[in-house]
Write a protein that holds these residues in place. Structure first.
Motif, PDB file in Angstrom:
ATOM      1  N   GLY A   3       0.804  -1.215   0.000  1.00  0.00           N
ATOM      2  CA  GLY A   3       0.000   0.000   0.000  1.00  0.00           C
ATOM      3  C   GLY A   3       0.832   1.257   0.000  1.00  0.00           C
ATOM      4  N   THR A   4       1.880   1.307   0.848  1.00  0.00           N
ATOM      5  CA  THR A   4       2.732   2.496   0.903  1.00  0.00           C
ATOM      6  C   THR A   4       3.491   2.681  -0.396  1.00  0.00           C
ATOM      7  N   ILE A  41      -6.761   2.188  -1.732  1.00  0.00           N
ATOM      8  CA  ILE A  41      -5.990   1.197  -0.972  1.00  0.00           C
ATOM      9  C   ILE A  41      -6.763   0.743   0.260  1.00  0.00           C
ATOM     10  N   ILE A  42      -7.397   1.681   0.959  1.00  0.00           N
ATOM     11  CA  ILE A  42      -8.190   1.306   2.134  1.00  0.00           C
ATOM     12  C   ILE A  42      -9.292   0.333   1.746  1.00  0.00           C
ATOM     13  N   VAL A  48      -7.076  -6.571   5.133  1.00  0.00           N
ATOM     14  CA  VAL A  48      -5.909  -7.442   5.274  1.00  0.00           C
ATOM     15  C   VAL A  48      -4.985  -6.946   6.372  1.00  0.00           C
ATOM     16  N   SER A  49      -4.677  -5.639   6.359  1.00  0.00           N
ATOM     17  CA  SER A  49      -3.663  -5.128   7.270  1.00  0.00           C
ATOM     18  C   SER A  49      -4.095  -3.906   8.062  1.00  0.00           C
ATOM     19  N   GLY A  50      -5.266  -3.367   7.767  1.00  0.00           N
ATOM     20  CA  GLY A  50      -5.660  -2.084   8.340  1.00  0.00           C
ATOM     21  C   GLY A  50      -5.272  -0.926   7.452  1.00  0.00           C
ATOM     22  N   PRO A 222      -7.162 -10.594   8.142  1.00  0.00           N
ATOM     23  CA  PRO A 222      -6.650 -11.331   6.989  1.00  0.00           C
ATOM     24  C   PRO A 222      -7.181 -12.744   6.890  1.00  0.00           C
ATOM     25  N   ASN A 223      -7.533 -13.352   8.011  1.00  0.00           N
ATOM     26  CA  ASN A 223      -8.071 -14.709   7.981  1.00  0.00           C
ATOM     27  C   ASN A 223      -9.579 -14.655   8.178  1.00  0.00           C
TER      28      ASN A 223
END
Length: 238
Positions: A3-4, A41-42, A48-50, A222-223
């Motif tokens: 994302g970054t 991206i959000i 998945v990752s916040g 993510p799961n």
């Protein structure tokens, strides 16, 4: 990191392409593109990752009790790596143009003025992120619109002052690639101060964090709670 990478690719790439085309991108598009990218991206990887994309967001969520401190170093490292890879990509494709995505105070402004503006902008950004992640707001995926819109609005009025970075990874990545750290301290101290003010404000407004909605928004899921059902293919077709 993923994302970054895309955030910095767009944010730094806008200045690079604008320089190569002698202004075809323009300031309005240059500050709008990162906001739209963050919103996208959000929406596509927030679960998945916040979708933190910013070291200060990871720290802010940890300070709020919504994110485990043990995961912060890995997130910060991934964010910096994504920013560095984006800067290297731009140099590999376009060469050294437009400052290669550097964020520096505008020619009419001092480092101190840029620092104060970065602190204020980051306070608003982190407040928006923490607030939209709060269960009290109950806006779900619409948080992407809130965060993306804030980034655009901040850039529209403040990018001539400081570049409207609000993100140490966004600044440090290109600075590391360029090897120039003249103004880096502005984009570390200013945003850090703004983040702390935002966390303090959130405590005053909503009390301590740690609720299920904020935790889920900060950490992602993510799961899947439900196993994926894989149906047999009786026809043996791809």
């Amino acid at each position: 990191m993923f994302g970054t990478y895309f955030l910095v690719l767009v944010a730094a790439g806008a200045g690079t392409v604008d320089s190569l085309t002698h202004g075809d991108v323009g300031r309005g598009a240059s500050v709008t593109a990162p906001g739209l990218m963050v919103a996208a991206i959000i929406l596509f990887m927030g679960a998945v990752s916040g979708a933190h994309l910013n070291p200060l967001v990871s720290v802010a969520f940890a300070l709020r009790g919504d994110f485990p401190w043990r995961r912060v170093p890995g997130y910060v490292l991934a964010q910096l790596l994504g920013a560095i890879l984006a800067s290297l990509t731009l140099i590999a494709v376009f060469g050294p143009h437009g400052g290669n995505g550097e964020t520096v105070p505008g020619p009419a402004f001092t480092d101190s003025q840029a620092l104060v503006v970065e602190a204020l902008l980051t306070m608003g950004l982190v407040s928006t992120i923490l607030g939209s992640a709060s269960g009290a707001q109950n806006i779900g995926s619409f948080s992407a619109i809130a965060v993306g819109a804030y980034i655009i609005l901040a850039g529209l009025w403040a990018s001539p002052v400081s570049g409207a970075s609000m993100n140490p990874a966004r600044t440090v990545g290109p600075d590391l690639v360029r090897g120039d750290f003249t103004h880096t301290w502005v984009y570390l101290l200013g945003p850090l101060s703004g983040m702390l003010l935002a966390v303090g404000s959130a405590y005053l407004l909503r009390g301590p964090g740690g609720g299920p909605t904020g935790t889920k928004a900060a950490q992602g899921t993510p799961n899947s709670e439900q196993p994926i059902q894989r149906h047999p293919n009786p026809d043996n077709r791809l």
